[in-house]
Enzyme design. Sequence first.
Site, PDB file in Angstrom:
ATOM      1  N   SER A  47       5.180   2.310   8.887  1.00  0.00           N
ATOM      2  CA  SER A  47       6.412   1.762   9.458  1.00  0.00           C
ATOM      3  C   SER A  47       7.474   1.641   8.365  1.00  0.00           C
ATOM      4  CB  SER A  47       6.128   0.382  10.044  1.00  0.00           C
ATOM      5  OG  SER A  47       5.765  -0.504   9.002  1.00  0.00           O
ATOM      6  N   ALA A  49       9.300  -0.976   8.005  1.00  0.00           N
ATOM      7  CA  ALA A  49       9.228  -2.349   7.497  1.00  0.00           C
ATOM      8  C   ALA A  49       8.133  -2.474   6.447  1.00  0.00           C
ATOM      9  CB  ALA A  49       8.980  -3.321   8.641  1.00  0.00           C
ATOM     10  N   GLY A  50       6.998  -1.819   6.684  1.00  0.00           N
ATOM     11  CA  GLY A  50       5.922  -1.823   5.695  1.00  0.00           C
ATOM     12  C   GLY A  50       6.399  -1.203   4.390  1.00  0.00           C
ATOM     13  N   ASN A  51       7.188  -0.150   4.506  1.00  0.00           N
ATOM     14  CA  ASN A  51       7.735   0.502   3.314  1.00  0.00           C
ATOM     15  C   ASN A  51       8.617  -0.478   2.535  1.00  0.00           C
ATOM     16  OD1 ASN A  51       9.860   1.994   1.787  1.00  0.00           O
ATOM     17  ND2 ASN A  51       8.642   3.774   2.393  1.00  0.00           N
ATOM     18  N   LYS A 122      16.788  13.257  -2.661  1.00  0.00           N
ATOM     19  CA  LYS A 122      15.492  12.873  -3.213  1.00  0.00           C
ATOM     20  C   LYS A 122      15.010  14.048  -4.066  1.00  0.00           C
ATOM     21  CE  LYS A 122      10.687  11.971  -2.142  1.00  0.00           C
ATOM     22  NZ  LYS A 122       9.619  11.934  -1.161  1.00  0.00           N
ATOM     23  N   GLY A 763     -17.344  33.054 -10.530  1.00  0.00           N
ATOM     24  CA  GLY A 763     -16.939  34.311 -11.147  1.00  0.00           C
ATOM     25  C   GLY A 763     -16.860  35.465 -10.174  1.00  0.00           C
ATOM     26  N   GLU A 920     -11.017  35.588  -7.395  1.00  0.00           N
ATOM     27  CA  GLU A 920     -10.345  35.159  -8.611  1.00  0.00           C
ATOM     28  C   GLU A 920      -9.101  35.944  -9.011  1.00  0.00           C
ATOM     29  OE1 GLU A 920     -13.506  34.670 -11.599  1.00  0.00           O
ATOM     30  OE2 GLU A 920     -13.605  32.638 -10.814  1.00  0.00           O
TER      31      GLU A 920
HETATM   32  C1  FAD Z   1       0.716   9.625   0.523  1.00  0.00           C
HETATM   33  C2  FAD Z   1       1.915   8.733   0.634  1.00  0.00           C
HETATM   34  C3  FAD Z   1       3.156   9.230   0.292  1.00  0.00           C
HETATM   35  C4  FAD Z   1       4.274   8.403   0.384  1.00  0.00           C
HETATM   36  N1  FAD Z   1       5.496   8.920   0.056  1.00  0.00           N
HETATM   37  C5  FAD Z   1       6.588   8.120   0.155  1.00  0.00           C
HETATM   38  C6  FAD Z   1       7.883   8.634  -0.178  1.00  0.00           C
HETATM   39  O1  FAD Z   1       8.047   9.822  -0.521  1.00  0.00           O
HETATM   40  N2  FAD Z   1       8.940   7.790  -0.112  1.00  0.00           N
HETATM   41  C7  FAD Z   1       8.801   6.482   0.294  1.00  0.00           C
HETATM   42  O2  FAD Z   1       9.780   5.784   0.340  1.00  0.00           O
HETATM   43  N3  FAD Z   1       7.590   5.993   0.636  1.00  0.00           N
HETATM   44  C8  FAD Z   1       6.500   6.761   0.573  1.00  0.00           C
HETATM   45  N4  FAD Z   1       5.275   6.262   0.917  1.00  0.00           N
HETATM   46  C9  FAD Z   1       5.181   4.871   1.372  1.00  0.00           C
HETATM   47  C10 FAD Z   1       5.045   4.795   2.888  1.00  0.00           C
HETATM   48  O3  FAD Z   1       6.277   5.054   3.490  1.00  0.00           O
HETATM   49  C11 FAD Z   1       4.534   3.410   3.195  1.00  0.00           C
HETATM   50  O4  FAD Z   1       3.229   3.307   2.667  1.00  0.00           O
HETATM   51  C12 FAD Z   1       4.470   3.120   4.666  1.00  0.00           C
HETATM   52  O5  FAD Z   1       5.709   3.329   5.280  1.00  0.00           O
HETATM   53  C13 FAD Z   1       4.052   1.666   4.818  1.00  0.00           C
HETATM   54  O6  FAD Z   1       4.076   1.299   6.181  1.00  0.00           O
HETATM   55  P1  FAD Z   1       2.815   0.607   6.888  1.00  0.00           P
HETATM   56  O7  FAD Z   1       3.244   0.308   8.259  1.00  0.00           O
HETATM   57  O8  FAD Z   1       1.596   1.458   6.693  1.00  0.00           O
HETATM   58  O9  FAD Z   1       2.716  -0.699   6.035  1.00  0.00           O
HETATM   59  P2  FAD Z   1       1.405  -1.423   5.546  1.00  0.00           P
HETATM   60  O10 FAD Z   1       0.811  -0.646   4.411  1.00  0.00           O
HETATM   61  O11 FAD Z   1       0.571  -1.730   6.706  1.00  0.00           O
HETATM   62  O12 FAD Z   1       2.077  -2.732   5.003  1.00  0.00           O
HETATM   63  C14 FAD Z   1       2.584  -2.834   3.712  1.00  0.00           C
HETATM   64  C15 FAD Z   1       2.817  -4.328   3.450  1.00  0.00           C
HETATM   65  O13 FAD Z   1       3.892  -4.756   4.253  1.00  0.00           O
HETATM   66  C16 FAD Z   1       3.496  -5.853   5.064  1.00  0.00           C
HETATM   67  N5  FAD Z   1       4.214  -5.730   6.328  1.00  0.00           N
HETATM   68  C17 FAD Z   1       4.148  -4.705   7.224  1.00  0.00           C
HETATM   69  N6  FAD Z   1       5.027  -4.914   8.218  1.00  0.00           N
HETATM   70  C18 FAD Z   1       5.661  -6.076   7.956  1.00  0.00           C
HETATM   71  C19 FAD Z   1       6.693  -6.830   8.621  1.00  0.00           C
HETATM   72  N7  FAD Z   1       7.240  -6.418   9.744  1.00  0.00           N
HETATM   73  N8  FAD Z   1       7.099  -7.974   8.049  1.00  0.00           N
HETATM   74  C20 FAD Z   1       6.543  -8.427   6.899  1.00  0.00           C
HETATM   75  N9  FAD Z   1       5.573  -7.781   6.239  1.00  0.00           N
HETATM   76  C21 FAD Z   1       5.141  -6.603   6.754  1.00  0.00           C
HETATM   77  C22 FAD Z   1       1.979  -5.716   5.194  1.00  0.00           C
HETATM   78  O14 FAD Z   1       1.384  -6.962   5.452  1.00  0.00           O
HETATM   79  C23 FAD Z   1       1.604  -5.196   3.826  1.00  0.00           C
HETATM   80  O15 FAD Z   1       1.525  -6.222   2.877  1.00  0.00           O
HETATM   81  C24 FAD Z   1       4.139   7.063   0.835  1.00  0.00           C
HETATM   82  C25 FAD Z   1       2.886   6.565   1.182  1.00  0.00           C
HETATM   83  C26 FAD Z   1       1.786   7.382   1.089  1.00  0.00           C
HETATM   84  C27 FAD Z   1       0.439   6.841   1.474  1.00  0.00           C
END
Ligand code: FAD
Length: 1005
Positions: A47, A49-51, A122, A763, A920
């Site tokens: 999400s 927001a998670g980001n 980016k 090989g 190879e």
């Molecule tokens: C392989 C990989 C590549 C990536 N590349 C990029 C990139 O190029 N650029 C970039 O910007 N990001 C990148 N990311 C990050 C990615 O965008 C985030 O990991 C993802 O969006 C997190 O969202 P989630 O819902 O999984 O959050 P979660 O991992 O579930 O949550 C992360 C944290 O946020 C908290 N949280 C979640 N929602 C809320 C809310 N509504 N309110 C308060 N706390 C909350 C959770 O409790 C947790 O502590 C990458 C991630 C991976 C794994």
Amino acid sequence: MGANVSLSRAIEVFEHVAATYPGYQYLRVLQSHWKMVANVSVRNAGSWAGNLMLKHKHPEFPSDIFLTLLGAGAQLTVNHADSPSAIQIDLEQFLQTDMSKSVILSVTLPPLTQDEQIRTFKISSRAVNAHAHVNACFKMELDPTDGYRIKRKPLLLFGGINPDFIHAVQTETYLVNKRLTDVVTVVEAAKMLGNEMKPDAKPQDTSPEYRISLSQCLFYKAVIGFLGNRVSSDIRSAGSVLERPLSSSEQDFDMNQDTWPVGKGIPKLESTTQISGEAVYLDDIPLLHNELHGAFIQSTVANAKIKSIKPSEALAVPGVVSFVTAQDIPGRNSFVVNAGGRPDSVFVGKRVSYNGQAIGLIVADTRDIALRAAKLVQVEYEDIKKPVLTIEEALKAEREEMVMNTLTGKKEPYTFGNPEDALKASKHKLIGEIHQGSQFHLALEALAGRVIPIEDGYDVFSTTQWPTETQAAVAQVLDIPAHSINISVRRLGGGYGGKISRENVVVTAAAVAAKKVKQPVRVTLDLSTNMTLVGFNDDGKFESLKVDMISDGGYVANEVSVGFLGSRLQNVYYIPNLLFRPIIVKTDTAANTWCRTPGTVEAVATVENVIEHVANYLKKDPLEVRMVNMVPPAVPRLMASPQERNVVKEDILPLLKQKAMYSQRVEEIKIFNMENLWKKRGMSIVPLWYQHDYPPVFSYGIQVSIYEHDGTVAVSHGGIEMGQGINTKVAQVVAYKLGIPIDKVILKASDTMVGANSIVTGGSYGTDLCAHGAKVVCEGLLQRINVVKEAMKKTGGKDPTWLELIKKCYTEGVDLCQRYWTAGKEHPDNYEIWAACCLEVEIDVLTGQYLLRRADIIEDCGRSMNPYVDIGQVEGAFIMGLGLYTSEEVKFDTTTGQKLTNGTWVKNAVDYYYFLPTGEPALCCSYVVVTALRNAITAFRSANGNDHWFDMDTPITVEKVHQLCGVRPEQFMLSAKEESSPTDFSFIIKDQIPKENSENFCPLN
Ligand SMILES: Cc1cc2nc3c(=O)[nH]c(=O)nc-3n(C[C@H](O)[C@H](O)[C@H](O)COP(=O)(O)OP(=O)(O)OC[C@H]3O[C@@H](n4cnc5c(N)ncnc54)[C@H](O)[C@@H]3O)c2cc1C
């Protein structure tokens, strides 16, 4: 937009809103930026927001979501658990807000006025799955009627500079009321921006210099983008980013129907189970009820004595069963038997040799517990020495050793002709250096081992390319006989050499643990442990060539590839006088291991680099220099049998040039480069001669069993299926020889009963020899079966069906099973594989990013046994090489020796079928990406008055491409008619002017 919306869904919403509501067109910019985040599956699950919360917790994270939402002026709605109502905060306030007990509810995006423009960037090492080196967002309110005057304070936002740096405040202030059409403003602002940037310096990141230059170049890019058609057409290429268009491909091959199903293009037998996820890899095997898990404790320094190890805290964790160390090894503490022979310890004895070395193993009920508890083991070190991590440091520490010359059996150079005298007599002399980096060992299946005590020994499962060596390693470490160890390998998720010996550290550790606790133990590495525990390892005609090839062996140099590249160094060329000195150095890093086409890859790269250097010196087209040096027919060369024809010169290159429309595209590229100042294209051809010689030790056991019940056939062989299609090709041979449909043939796992004593699969020998073995076995079976068949024909008057025949054989007591050993004495003479590749690239000078526009590869595969599999092998090997030469950059912490790049973010044995191996060779052709990039970079440098030779150490990352172009803000123009300053190449350390008549030719003399 609600907080629980995934990134993928948000992208869809942006598209819809941008097309529907005026004021929101800018969401298209966010949409294309968010498409660069992670990959599709992460965007589907993650999400926004998670980001943002990740950014909140780790301010150094260059979040694309944070940057773009901030640029758009978004407001977050946040609710605290103790607060009756939600509050609205902007993104910068969000970073300062204590988010404990708070939740993000939604984001609100404002509309923008017509004059407000936004551009985001980016810049990362790859298009997907890579964090930004630098990301940037520029928002300006512009008055197009007044020279694109910036009406109020613009936003210049950056990520990836340092954890605290977001706004370029000074430059934002400077730009208020300035006109973008004024070039002085643009240059001054870029310079100011450069001064404002204070990038942090972390070894795993790109250099501060690159990030400063990127920020300036991105600003210029944004300005040119805002100005659009107001700048002259040759400058406009500065404003656009490289976008990969829809890819397309064509595959051409012959299918020889006379031997079908041998020669028929059929999908790999295992492909359906593989893509459906049903194919079973080691860690997919269900756990036994009493099976335990092991997790390594790894050293955190590189060169030190172990003072003490305290496992008590870990042992107190519920579920932890045991802690295993070197003291528990009943036999020899080395997992190496034949692979090089020098001891390589399972667990550290007294002194740690590299960061990441295994100190012990925590054994627990679950993997999770084992991993958590392993972190609690306390290790104290003393006598910590600064690690030796590079070849240069190792040479300084006098840790070099000449590798054995296989022709003379002595540690001395390979010599052909009279290199010294020829060099003295030569009119032109050049000296150069090429550094090639290490390779990532990143197979889809990480190293794993599983050991089950049974009544008469151990059942062992290992991700091994060489079960015989694994069996010997376990026997050596446990001090038990080889016959009590049963090894079975169904398949590997990729091998490429990284599973020839290195997997044995995992499986022997599991074996020591299984013996100690008398229960099954499984150890499966995650990628990061895998990558730290294991190392990876006047016409331009040549008159004389002297080469010192120095290779980093790691802390124990068992797997030395420099030793077998003598002949390969000549590639398709005739070098009448050649001196080649293979040298190995030891560093305080994990022992490096082989990786697909070891030695030849480096050899081909070296000689192709020499060709490029000569061409630059003589100001000739590199292809011309290649052609003038092509080996003529029947000429003897170092360790290579004389050839009747030069297949590359006579057949492949003319065809390649025609198919690739080479001459036409050379002209098109010239025109493109003239018309575009900031984007340059380059094209190159790299030819390949690959001598396939058969070491006598390469032998495999093969057994074919025919079942009387229904006439089906099972085959087992000593080779290992690791994606290369060995099982499919062996099945094709068996079906062809026995004259039965291929679906009557099944391939069983490889084991140490049928495959006893078989050599490593690698090989490009495995398929070749196992297919040959299968053929001989079938011929042996047919001799017996055909006697019965003839008798049945006589009595019945017609050919019996296969089932009738097999049933009859059975009742008459004919043995329907047969085994064969492909002894070395049967190996055919050496033979050659010829190939060539033409590649076109386009670089964005301002960022260093590049696109591969078109690749044409032609490889002589003889009569392919299975064109589908072979094309896959050629394409896969080529792509793997592109990764090697452009992005696999191994970095270490210089103090602790810790490997920082530890995660993500490729005529036969038996001339019966006349096929040539494909596993190879094509990897070597991929050096063409370096020569094509050189061609494009040269186009920019030449246009800026610099024709000098420059070194291109691999990998050629986006940072290196940018640095080799040497851009400065003074060059930022709005019209090509403005006078530009010369390009600044001063910071490129290895930018050399050819040293004519240099006496210092062999640095190690
Ligand atoms: C392989 C990989 C590549 C990536 N590349 C990029 C990139 O190029 N650029 C970039 O910007 N990001 C990148 N990311 C990050 C990615 O965008 C985030 O990991 C993802 O969006 C997190 O969202 P989630 O819902 O999984 O959050 P979660 O991992 O579930 O949550 C992360 C944290 O946020 C908290 N949280 C979640 N929602 C809320 C809310 N509504 N309110 C308060 N706390 C909350 C959770 O409790 C947790 O502590 C990458 C991630 C991976 C794994």
